[in-house]
Scaffold this motif. Structure first.
Motif, PDB file in Angstrom:
ATOM      1  N   THR A   1      11.642  17.914   6.469  1.00  0.00           N
ATOM      2  CA  THR A   1      10.353  17.503   6.998  1.00  0.00           C
ATOM      3  C   THR A   1      10.566  16.440   8.071  1.00  0.00           C
ATOM      4  O   THR A   1      11.676  15.946   8.264  1.00  0.00           O
ATOM      5  CB  THR A   1       9.455  16.954   5.859  1.00  0.00           C
ATOM      6  OG1 THR A   1       8.098  16.930   6.305  1.00  0.00           O
ATOM      7  CG2 THR A   1       9.863  15.549   5.456  1.00  0.00           C
ATOM      8  N   ARG A   2       9.486  16.125   8.795  1.00  0.00           N
ATOM      9  CA  ARG A   2       9.556  15.040   9.764  1.00  0.00           C
ATOM     10  C   ARG A   2       9.261  13.750   9.002  1.00  0.00           C
ATOM     11  O   ARG A   2       8.231  13.634   8.334  1.00  0.00           O
ATOM     12  CB  ARG A   2       8.517  15.266  10.871  1.00  0.00           C
ATOM     13  CG  ARG A   2       8.427  14.127  11.882  1.00  0.00           C
ATOM     14  CD  ARG A   2       7.329  14.406  12.911  1.00  0.00           C
ATOM     15  NE  ARG A   2       7.793  15.336  13.920  1.00  0.00           N
ATOM     16  CZ  ARG A   2       8.191  14.973  15.144  1.00  0.00           C
ATOM     17  NH1 ARG A   2       8.164  13.711  15.494  1.00  0.00           N
ATOM     18  NH2 ARG A   2       8.590  15.878  16.012  1.00  0.00           N
ATOM     19  N   VAL A   3      10.175  12.806   9.078  1.00  0.00           N
ATOM     20  CA  VAL A   3       9.976  11.548   8.363  1.00  0.00           C
ATOM     21  C   VAL A   3       9.767  10.443   9.389  1.00  0.00           C
ATOM     22  O   VAL A   3      10.624  10.211  10.245  1.00  0.00           O
ATOM     23  CB  VAL A   3      11.200  11.198   7.481  1.00  0.00           C
ATOM     24  CG1 VAL A   3      10.933   9.908   6.720  1.00  0.00           C
ATOM     25  CG2 VAL A   3      11.515  12.334   6.515  1.00  0.00           C
ATOM     26  N   ILE A   4       8.642   9.767   9.293  1.00  0.00           N
ATOM     27  CA  ILE A   4       8.339   8.683  10.221  1.00  0.00           C
ATOM     28  C   ILE A   4       8.791   7.370   9.589  1.00  0.00           C
ATOM     29  O   ILE A   4       8.362   7.016   8.495  1.00  0.00           O
ATOM     30  CB  ILE A   4       6.835   8.650  10.533  1.00  0.00           C
ATOM     31  CG1 ILE A   4       6.456   9.965  11.226  1.00  0.00           C
ATOM     32  CG2 ILE A   4       6.499   7.468  11.439  1.00  0.00           C
ATOM     33  CD1 ILE A   4       4.978  10.188  11.321  1.00  0.00           C
ATOM     34  N   VAL A   5       9.708   6.693  10.289  1.00  0.00           N
ATOM     35  CA  VAL A   5      10.236   5.427   9.780  1.00  0.00           C
ATOM     36  C   VAL A   5       9.807   4.314  10.720  1.00  0.00           C
ATOM     37  O   VAL A   5      10.048   4.383  11.920  1.00  0.00           O
ATOM     38  CB  VAL A   5      11.783   5.473   9.716  1.00  0.00           C
ATOM     39  CG1 VAL A   5      12.330   4.138   9.244  1.00  0.00           C
ATOM     40  CG2 VAL A   5      12.256   6.602   8.809  1.00  0.00           C
ATOM     41  N   ASN A   6       9.172   3.298  10.170  1.00  0.00           N
ATOM     42  CA  ASN A   6       8.789   2.127  10.955  1.00  0.00           C
ATOM     43  C   ASN A   6       9.680   0.959  10.592  1.00  0.00           C
ATOM     44  O   ASN A   6       9.745   0.545   9.440  1.00  0.00           O
ATOM     45  CB  ASN A   6       7.332   1.755  10.656  1.00  0.00           C
ATOM     46  CG  ASN A   6       6.373   2.699  11.339  1.00  0.00           C
ATOM     47  OD1 ASN A   6       6.287   2.731  12.565  1.00  0.00           O
ATOM     48  ND2 ASN A   6       5.663   3.491  10.566  1.00  0.00           N
ATOM     49  N   LEU A   7      10.377   0.430  11.584  1.00  0.00           N
ATOM     50  CA  LEU A   7      11.169  -0.773  11.365  1.00  0.00           C
ATOM     51  C   LEU A   7      10.700  -1.830  12.353  1.00  0.00           C
ATOM     52  O   LEU A   7      10.454  -1.516  13.517  1.00  0.00           O
ATOM     53  CB  LEU A   7      12.658  -0.506  11.606  1.00  0.00           C
ATOM     54  CG  LEU A   7      13.423   0.257  10.540  1.00  0.00           C
ATOM     55  CD1 LEU A   7      14.873   0.415  10.969  1.00  0.00           C
ATOM     56  CD2 LEU A   7      13.360  -0.443   9.194  1.00  0.00           C
ATOM     57  N   GLU A   8      10.633  -3.076  11.888  1.00  0.00           N
ATOM     58  CA  GLU A   8      10.228  -4.147  12.795  1.00  0.00           C
ATOM     59  C   GLU A   8      11.322  -5.212  12.871  1.00  0.00           C
ATOM     60  O   GLU A   8      11.803  -5.693  11.837  1.00  0.00           O
ATOM     61  CB  GLU A   8       8.924  -4.797  12.321  1.00  0.00           C
ATOM     62  CG  GLU A   8       8.367  -5.769  13.349  1.00  0.00           C
ATOM     63  CD  GLU A   8       7.124  -6.521  12.912  1.00  0.00           C
ATOM     64  OE1 GLU A   8       6.941  -6.715  11.699  1.00  0.00           O
ATOM     65  OE2 GLU A   8       6.347  -6.923  13.805  1.00  0.00           O
ATOM     66  N   ALA A   9      11.721  -5.548  14.088  1.00  0.00           N
ATOM     67  CA  ALA A   9      12.676  -6.644  14.286  1.00  0.00           C
ATOM     68  C   ALA A   9      11.891  -7.943  14.218  1.00  0.00           C
ATOM     69  O   ALA A   9      10.936  -8.138  14.967  1.00  0.00           O
ATOM     70  CB  ALA A   9      13.368  -6.501  15.631  1.00  0.00           C
ATOM     71  N   VAL A  10      12.315  -8.812  13.305  1.00  0.00           N
ATOM     72  CA  VAL A  10      11.608 -10.078  13.114  1.00  0.00           C
ATOM     73  C   VAL A  10      12.616 -11.218  13.151  1.00  0.00           C
ATOM     74  O   VAL A  10      13.597 -11.207  12.397  1.00  0.00           O
ATOM     75  CB  VAL A  10      10.877 -10.110  11.742  1.00  0.00           C
ATOM     76  CG1 VAL A  10      10.136 -11.419  11.561  1.00  0.00           C
ATOM     77  CG2 VAL A  10       9.931  -8.929  11.609  1.00  0.00           C
ATOM     78  N   GLU A  11      12.383 -12.184  14.038  1.00  0.00           N
ATOM     79  CA  GLU A  11      13.208 -13.399  14.064  1.00  0.00           C
ATOM     80  C   GLU A  11      12.506 -14.440  13.224  1.00  0.00           C
ATOM     81  O   GLU A  11      11.340 -14.759  13.455  1.00  0.00           O
ATOM     82  CB  GLU A  11      13.395 -13.888  15.503  1.00  0.00           C
ATOM     83  CG  GLU A  11      14.178 -12.911  16.380  1.00  0.00           C
ATOM     84  CD  GLU A  11      14.083 -13.245  17.864  1.00  0.00           C
ATOM     85  OE1 GLU A  11      13.762 -14.397  18.207  1.00  0.00           O
ATOM     86  OE2 GLU A  11      14.325 -12.339  18.686  1.00  0.00           O
ATOM     87  N   THR A  12      13.213 -14.992  12.241  1.00  0.00           N
ATOM     88  CA  THR A  12      12.565 -15.940  11.331  1.00  0.00           C
ATOM     89  C   THR A  12      13.614 -16.906  10.791  1.00  0.00           C
ATOM     90  O   THR A  12      14.750 -16.904  11.231  1.00  0.00           O
ATOM     91  CB  THR A  12      11.854 -15.179  10.197  1.00  0.00           C
ATOM     92  OG1 THR A  12      11.200 -16.118   9.334  1.00  0.00           O
ATOM     93  CG2 THR A  12      12.818 -14.340   9.363  1.00  0.00           C
ATOM     94  N   VAL A  13      13.211 -17.752   9.868  1.00  0.00           N
ATOM     95  CA  VAL A  13      14.146 -18.692   9.260  1.00  0.00           C
ATOM     96  C   VAL A  13      14.279 -18.322   7.795  1.00  0.00           C
ATOM     97  O   VAL A  13      13.282 -18.055   7.128  1.00  0.00           O
ATOM     98  CB  VAL A  13      13.648 -20.151   9.408  1.00  0.00           C
ATOM     99  CG1 VAL A  13      14.566 -21.111   8.671  1.00  0.00           C
ATOM    100  CG2 VAL A  13      13.584 -20.533  10.877  1.00  0.00           C
TER     101      VAL A  13
END
Lengths: 271, 374
Positions: B85-97
């Motif tokens: 199947t088509r799998v939608i993956v959401n990843l977010e780059a987050v700069e944090t402490v």
């Protein structure tokens, strides 16, 4: 009428004479008078330009992605000592409201660098001052300097210092547009406050935005992979200069209409 | 004419029946063996092609779903689907402490807000649609190189994303196995040293054998100017990174991430699977669980259990391994990098607490100080 090219006091003609139509003569005289006002301006810089800008002498520098190529020559030019502030840009934008669009025009933090403006807006501001954006070569050339040396880039501790400045969290950064160290040219805050626009970040060709190294001819994508993975270290003239990699990496993602809260600018001028 | 049958007179035989016969026999043998060679060569050829396949994406990919991604030490549930199947993956780059040790803070760059990044689970043959978001407040562009991707930069060239932006690319998950992903924006060592890595499992079509517990463990290093354990804000030391002298070597992003009340939990009688990654950026891991033996090891995160009854398995930087074992005895199992100074002095130590009834046949303390307590 005939105008003697060389004349003697006794009116004797020596040499050939040129036939000059009356209209041309009148026009020439008019142009001369109109431009007479430029003469004093050309002879000296306006006061604000003198104090706000530093004179940068000509020199050579090695762009990051030019290992094995001869160093580039940067001609003498002038550079703003500090990034353009919010107060400065907004004064221009209020006078030229087309540049107010999409910009945070709040009155707070007037001495902070102006950010969130496109390449077009930055260029327009500089043009209005009789200046221009610096080229990437000019910017990097000045950025190579620390307080004592024109080129500190071979010193690993300099690169470390810049990386520490770049990676300070934005909410921790404080101060006006003049903070961060002043280098040997008298230029301040080149590092750590904001990233800065250059005139040719995309090699002067809009369609290559994100893939072009300024100052280098587009060569069919050979350098596209330079930015990614470990291949970024191949052909880099100074792989220890992590700070430069970060700056080139940031510019690689820019387009002319990018506007970013961490992206400001300063102006330059010829001579 | 008399034919001599004596073995001592071969010349007589050949001279009679002769050269012709001998040659005929030889010719027959030769042709037979040649035809045998040809079919053997065909078989060898076919075998070689199967051994090194040139893969093709799934013919039919039906439907789509949004991937469930998890933070360490949790893993998304096994896939029950039996079609691609088509799998939608959401990843977010987050700069944090984040805290990398007790009272020690560090400015981390992450996928999904934590170090290590989110665990993704898809099935062999799926078409993955990867959305990379770069959080608006970030200062740097980021991208992603997924080791499961066949494609330029593992996806890195297609995914350079400025803060506030989003990139999308698709790839066919053609190779089953456990794979690292990481940011590959120049300078790559810096982005990795700051925490931008995670894992993706491409389940083989038939799925993995059923177990009772699955966990996500990622080993990685931090290089800081400040000495180990110095409270307050710590800062990246690129020189130490170049010299390959980490200050912290940890599981799941911090010293003590799986210790005490954060220990992993399981019961006697359960089958446990660990998806173990090593993000580096520099060191190789000698992964060992004190008090247990790995019944199965999928070395280097491949799709086949290649070894059994293993004490310590090597995990390369930028690599992974899957280890499986049954819990036979209650107590604390200690996960370590058996380069043991790292476990004791730099943080590569985590716990799996096994609950349940004692079995003195498996282990019994007979005499000595050990009788008094655990």
């Amino acid at each position: 009428m005939e105008v003697p090219v060389v004349g003697r006091s006794d009116g004797q003609k020596v040499g050939t004479s040129i036939r000059v139509p009356r209209r041309m003569l009148a026009l020439s005289a008019l142009l001369l008078i109109a431009n007479a006002g430029m003469v004093p301006a050309l002879a000296m810089k306006p006061a604000h330009r003198r104090t706000a800008m530093a004179a940068i002498p000509a020199g050579r520098y090695h762009p990051l992605y030019a290992d094995g190529m001869p160093a580039l020559t940067v001609g003498a030019f002038s550079m703003d000592r500090r990034p353009v502030t919010r107060a400065q840009f907004l004064a221009f934008a209020h006078a030229n409201p087309t540049w107010l669009k999409g910009v945070d025009a709040g009155a707070s933090a007037p001495d902070r660098p102006m950010t969130g403006v496109t390449w077009f807006a930055a260029g327009a501001y500089c043009a209005a001052q009789g200046k221009r954006l610096p080229t990437t070569a000019e910017w990097e050339y000045v950025a190579a300097a620390d307080e004592h040396r024109r080129d500190a880039t071979r010193d690993r501790s300099f690169s470390q210092r810049l990386v520490a400045l770049y990676t300070t969290r934005p909410e921790v950064r404080a101060g006006g547009a003049g903070e961060r160290f002043t280098n040997v040219y008298g230029v301040s805050a080149m590092h750590g406050l904001v990233w800065e626009w250059t005139s040719d970040f995309d090699g002067g060709r809009e369609e290559h935005a994100g893939h072009q190294m300024a100052g280098m001819k587009h060569d069919g994508g050979k350098h596209e992979h330079m930015l990614f993975c470990a291949s970024a270290a191949i052909g880099a003239s100074n792989p220890g200069d992590y700070a430069a990699f970060m700056r080139y990496g940031f510019r690689a993602g820019l387009t002319r209409t990018s506007a970013h809260q961490m992206l400001g600018f300063r102006c330059a001028a010829n001579g | 004419m008399r034919v001599s049958t004596s073995p001592l007179a071969p010349s007589t035989f050949t001279s009679r029946f002769g050269i012709v016969t001998l040659l005929a026999v030889l010719a027959l043998l030769f042709s037979v063996s040649l035809s045998g060679c040809t079919s053997q060569a065909d078989a060898a050829e076919a075998g070689a092609r199967n051994a090194v396949p040139v893969r093709t994406p799934s013919e039919e990919v039906t439907g789509q779903e949004i991937a469930i991604v998890t933070h360490a030490p949790n893993v998304p549930p096994p896939i029950t689907r039996t079609h691609p199947t088509r799998v939608i993956v959401n990843l977010e780059a987050v700069e944090t402490v984040a805290e990398i040790a007790d009272s020690v803070k560090y400015a981390v760059w992450t996928f999904g807000g934590q170090v290590p990044g989110s665990f993704i689970r898809v099935r062999e043959g799926d078409l993955v649609e990867l959305h990379l978001h770069n959080a608006k407040g970030n200062t740097m562009p980021h991208n992603i190189d997924i080791h499961a991707v066949t494609g330029p930069g593992g996806g890195a060239t297609a995914s350079l994303t400025m803060p506030g932006g989003e990139s999308v690319f698709t790839f066919s998950a053609m190779n089953p196995g456990l794979f690292i992903y990481h940011c590959a924006t120049s300078p790559v060592p810096m982005h990795m040293a700051n925490g931008m890595y995670g894992m993706i499992l491409i389940e083989p079509k038939a799925g993995l054998p059923k177990v009772d517990k699955e966990f996500y463990v990622m080993q990685s290093e931090f290089y800081t100017k400040e000495a180990f354990g110095t409270p307050g804000m710590s800062h990246l030391d690129m020189e130490k990174g170049v010299e390959e002298k980490p200050t912290y070597v940890v599981f799941n992003g911090s010293v003590g991430s799986m210790v005490g009340d954060k220990a992993l939990q399981a019961n006697v009688g359960q089958r446990i699977r660990l998806f173990v990654g090593n993000a580096g950026p520099n060191l190789t891991s000698s992964f060992h669980v004190i008090g247990e033996i790995f019944d199965n090891v999928y070395q280097e995160g491949g799709s086949v259990a290649t070894q059994h009854n293993v004490q310590t398995t090597l995990i390369p930087a930028g690599g992974a391994a899957i280890v499986e074992f049954g819990a036979e005895q209650p107590g604390n199992l200690i996960m370590v990098d058996h380069a043991i100074f790292r476990a004791f002095n730099k943080g590569t130590l985590g716990m799996i607490k096994i609950n349940g009834p004692d079995n003195r046949k498996v282990f019994a303390a007979v005499k000595g100080l050990g009788l008094a307590g655990e």
